[in-house]
Design a protein around this motif. Sequence first.
Motif, PDB file in Angstrom:
ATOM      1  N   ASN A  12       0.831  -1.217   0.000  1.00  0.00           N
ATOM      2  CA  ASN A  12       0.000   0.000   0.000  1.00  0.00           C
ATOM      3  C   ASN A  12       0.855   1.252   0.000  1.00  0.00           C
ATOM      4  N   LEU A  13       1.852   1.257   0.854  1.00  0.00           N
ATOM      5  CA  LEU A  13       2.745   2.425   0.962  1.00  0.00           C
ATOM      6  C   LEU A  13       3.435   2.716  -0.382  1.00  0.00           C
ATOM      7  N   LEU A  14       3.934   1.655  -1.016  1.00  0.00           N
ATOM      8  CA  LEU A  14       4.632   1.830  -2.297  1.00  0.00           C
ATOM      9  C   LEU A  14       3.665   2.362  -3.355  1.00  0.00           C
ATOM     10  N   ALA A  15       2.447   1.834  -3.365  1.00  0.00           N
ATOM     11  CA  ALA A  15       1.458   2.261  -4.364  1.00  0.00           C
ATOM     12  C   ALA A  15       1.036   3.707  -4.116  1.00  0.00           C
ATOM     13  N   MET A  16       0.852   4.062  -2.866  1.00  0.00           N
ATOM     14  CA  MET A  16       0.449   5.445  -2.558  1.00  0.00           C
ATOM     15  C   MET A  16       1.558   6.417  -2.960  1.00  0.00           C
ATOM     16  N   ARG A  17       2.778   6.051  -2.666  1.00  0.00           N
ATOM     17  CA  ARG A  17       3.896   6.965  -2.935  1.00  0.00           C
ATOM     18  C   ARG A  17       4.200   7.093  -4.426  1.00  0.00           C
ATOM     19  N   SER A  18       4.086   6.007  -5.163  1.00  0.00           N
ATOM     20  CA  SER A  18       4.466   6.076  -6.580  1.00  0.00           C
ATOM     21  C   SER A  18       3.259   6.302  -7.489  1.00  0.00           C
ATOM     22  N   GLY A  19       2.067   6.125  -6.944  1.00  0.00           N
ATOM     23  CA  GLY A  19       0.866   6.330  -7.753  1.00  0.00           C
ATOM     24  C   GLY A  19       0.488   5.121  -8.592  1.00  0.00           C
ATOM     25  N   ARG A  20       1.184   4.006  -8.353  1.00  0.00           N
ATOM     26  CA  ARG A  20       0.836   2.773  -9.082  1.00  0.00           C
ATOM     27  C   ARG A  20       1.291   1.569  -8.256  1.00  0.00           C
ATOM     28  N   PRO A  21       0.628   0.428  -8.404  1.00  0.00           N
ATOM     29  CA  PRO A  21       1.085  -0.753  -7.662  1.00  0.00           C
ATOM     30  C   PRO A  21       2.477  -1.192  -8.125  1.00  0.00           C
ATOM     31  N   VAL A  22       3.280  -1.634  -7.174  1.00  0.00           N
ATOM     32  CA  VAL A  22       4.590  -2.222  -7.503  1.00  0.00           C
ATOM     33  C   VAL A  22       4.477  -3.704  -7.159  1.00  0.00           C
ATOM     34  N   VAL A  23       4.593  -4.557  -8.165  1.00  0.00           N
ATOM     35  CA  VAL A  23       4.363  -5.986  -7.941  1.00  0.00           C
ATOM     36  C   VAL A  23       5.528  -6.801  -8.499  1.00  0.00           C
ATOM     37  N   ILE A  56      11.743   4.611 -10.632  1.00  0.00           N
ATOM     38  CA  ILE A  56      11.254   4.128 -11.933  1.00  0.00           C
ATOM     39  C   ILE A  56       9.723   4.051 -11.921  1.00  0.00           C
ATOM     40  N   ALA A  57       9.168   3.612 -10.786  1.00  0.00           N
ATOM     41  CA  ALA A  57       7.696   3.567 -10.680  1.00  0.00           C
ATOM     42  C   ALA A  57       7.100   4.968 -10.821  1.00  0.00           C
ATOM     43  N   ARG A  58       7.800   5.967 -10.318  1.00  0.00           N
ATOM     44  CA  ARG A  58       7.311   7.352 -10.385  1.00  0.00           C
ATOM     45  C   ARG A  58       7.607   8.028 -11.721  1.00  0.00           C
ATOM     46  N   GLY A  59       8.356   7.338 -12.568  1.00  0.00           N
ATOM     47  CA  GLY A  59       8.701   7.934 -13.860  1.00  0.00           C
ATOM     48  C   GLY A  59       9.879   8.886 -13.782  1.00  0.00           C
ATOM     49  N   ILE A  60      10.661   8.811 -12.707  1.00  0.00           N
ATOM     50  CA  ILE A  60      11.847   9.669 -12.582  1.00  0.00           C
ATOM     51  C   ILE A  60      13.004   9.008 -13.336  1.00  0.00           C
ATOM     52  N   ARG A  61      13.562   9.713 -14.296  1.00  0.00           N
ATOM     53  CA  ARG A  61      14.632   9.145 -15.114  1.00  0.00           C
ATOM     54  C   ARG A  61      15.914   9.926 -14.853  1.00  0.00           C
ATOM     55  N   VAL A  62      16.886   9.294 -14.281  1.00  0.00           N
ATOM     56  CA  VAL A  62      18.187   9.939 -14.068  1.00  0.00           C
ATOM     57  C   VAL A  62      19.233   9.057 -14.748  1.00  0.00           C
ATOM     58  N   SER A  63      20.177   9.679 -15.477  1.00  0.00           N
ATOM     59  CA  SER A  63      21.222   8.890 -16.150  1.00  0.00           C
ATOM     60  C   SER A  63      21.985   8.058 -15.121  1.00  0.00           C
ATOM     61  N   THR A  64      22.481   6.934 -15.565  1.00  0.00           N
ATOM     62  CA  THR A  64      23.166   5.994 -14.656  1.00  0.00           C
ATOM     63  C   THR A  64      24.224   6.706 -13.812  1.00  0.00           C
ATOM     64  N   PHE A  65      25.058   7.530 -14.456  1.00  0.00           N
ATOM     65  CA  PHE A  65      26.124   8.217 -13.719  1.00  0.00           C
ATOM     66  C   PHE A  65      25.850   9.717 -13.595  1.00  0.00           C
ATOM     67  N   GLY A  66      24.564  10.072 -13.621  1.00  0.00           N
ATOM     68  CA  GLY A  66      24.174  11.458 -13.355  1.00  0.00           C
ATOM     69  C   GLY A  66      24.252  12.372 -14.556  1.00  0.00           C
ATOM     70  N   GLN A  67      24.816  11.899 -15.665  1.00  0.00           N
ATOM     71  CA  GLN A  67      24.838  12.659 -16.917  1.00  0.00           C
ATOM     72  C   GLN A  67      24.955  11.626 -18.043  1.00  0.00           C
TER      73      GLN A  67
END
Length: 429
Positions: A28-39, A319-330
């Motif tokens: 529940n906590l993960l789904a509430m925080r990310s806006g989608r179920p994580v399974v 990733i569940a939230r759609g946040i995309r950051v390059s592997t090494f920050g650039q």
Amino acid sequence: MTDPLRLGIAGLGTVGAGVVKIVQRKANLLAMRSGRPVVITAVSARTRDKDRGVRLGEYAWEDDPVVLARRDDVDLFVELMGGSDGPAKAATEAAIAAGKDVVTANKAMLAIHGQDLAATAEAAGVALRFEAAVAGGIPVIKSLTEGLSGNEITRVMGVMNGTCNYILTRMQSAGLSYDAVFREAHELGYLEADPTLDVGGIDAGHKLALLSAIAFGTEVDFAGVQLEGIERIASADIEQAADMGFRIKLLGVAQMTGRGLEQRMSPCLVPADSPLGQLEGGTNMVVLEGDAVGQIVLRGAGAGEGPTASAVMSDVMDIARGIRVSTFGQPAGSLTRPTPAGTATPAPYYLRMALQDKPGALAKVATALGEAGVSIDRMRQYQHSHETTAPVLIVTHKTTREALDKALAGIAGTGVADGRPVAIRIEAV
Ligand code: HSE
């Protein structure tokens, strides 16, 4: 709510089981925080019939992690097998090729293949994230790539191998030898299957190379890390360092210098009253310095089920939230190839030697130091009622390692020292 994020987990050891527990117990906590179920939809491990303390029956089982990585019902491949090559790398590459995001805790794989894997992931438009690979539960990758992204990073330091810190602090607190504490650490299950990874500084060196890449915008250069382990640290060093107000740590230091990128993982003396000096047992500490922020200190568990699974979940949740950051920050293509500094920034050194107890011995040592341009800051000779050699400890002023090596060769040439003196760098922290 949008579609679930479907995880395929390869590797069900301590960390894998920890991730399964969080996904199951905190749904529940993960789904509430990310806006989608994580399974979890599918899992893979070497052995199927083993009690891991978690329910796995509801997930598809794959013997082959490469097959798991390619499954249509897996959006995010979670690699928790370990090993720089072999199945971990094959499955990671398969996941990227199949268009899946990847989260891994695999420091060895990234330290050696990180540049290629990051470039491949970017070309495929997928994420490759590795918070759990460095300093366990400490969110150091996120701190560097996000929290400090407005800073030029000037230095990164860290105690990032809990086993070595346990050995060094236990040698001091219990007055035990290196060999005795090594055996104890082995019995407690603290050591990696290949203990050289821990005590040889390799595991911590992998972590430092990953942090350097993010901090300085350079390609990962593990081969450029000057590595030295803790195997030669004696109880006498621990005791005498303490007597002079220092603690010995397996310390990683990375900084960009005029000579190139300096990356060192080696035993160092640090002031006993500094945050690093006070770090006890298996805990990790990372010190980050930025031009705007100054110094920040992060401390926490560097290994173990909960802390490492916590770090894996940090990447999963991004990733569940759609946040995309390059592997090494650039972007991987913008990382520059570093020139290794070759030599270490000048520092004071601690020297311990056994000198023949006869007139003029100390004078010869002082002359050898002076001739190499190394100046003495402090010196102590310990009581020695029975031996024919006297234990002598010298703290030098700041010097280059080259001058120090010349002095050590000079001391050896005098014939008054038994064996090669121990030399340990004193780091300004
Ligand atoms: N063996 C490591 C340590 C944990 O002792 O810190 C995994 O990197």
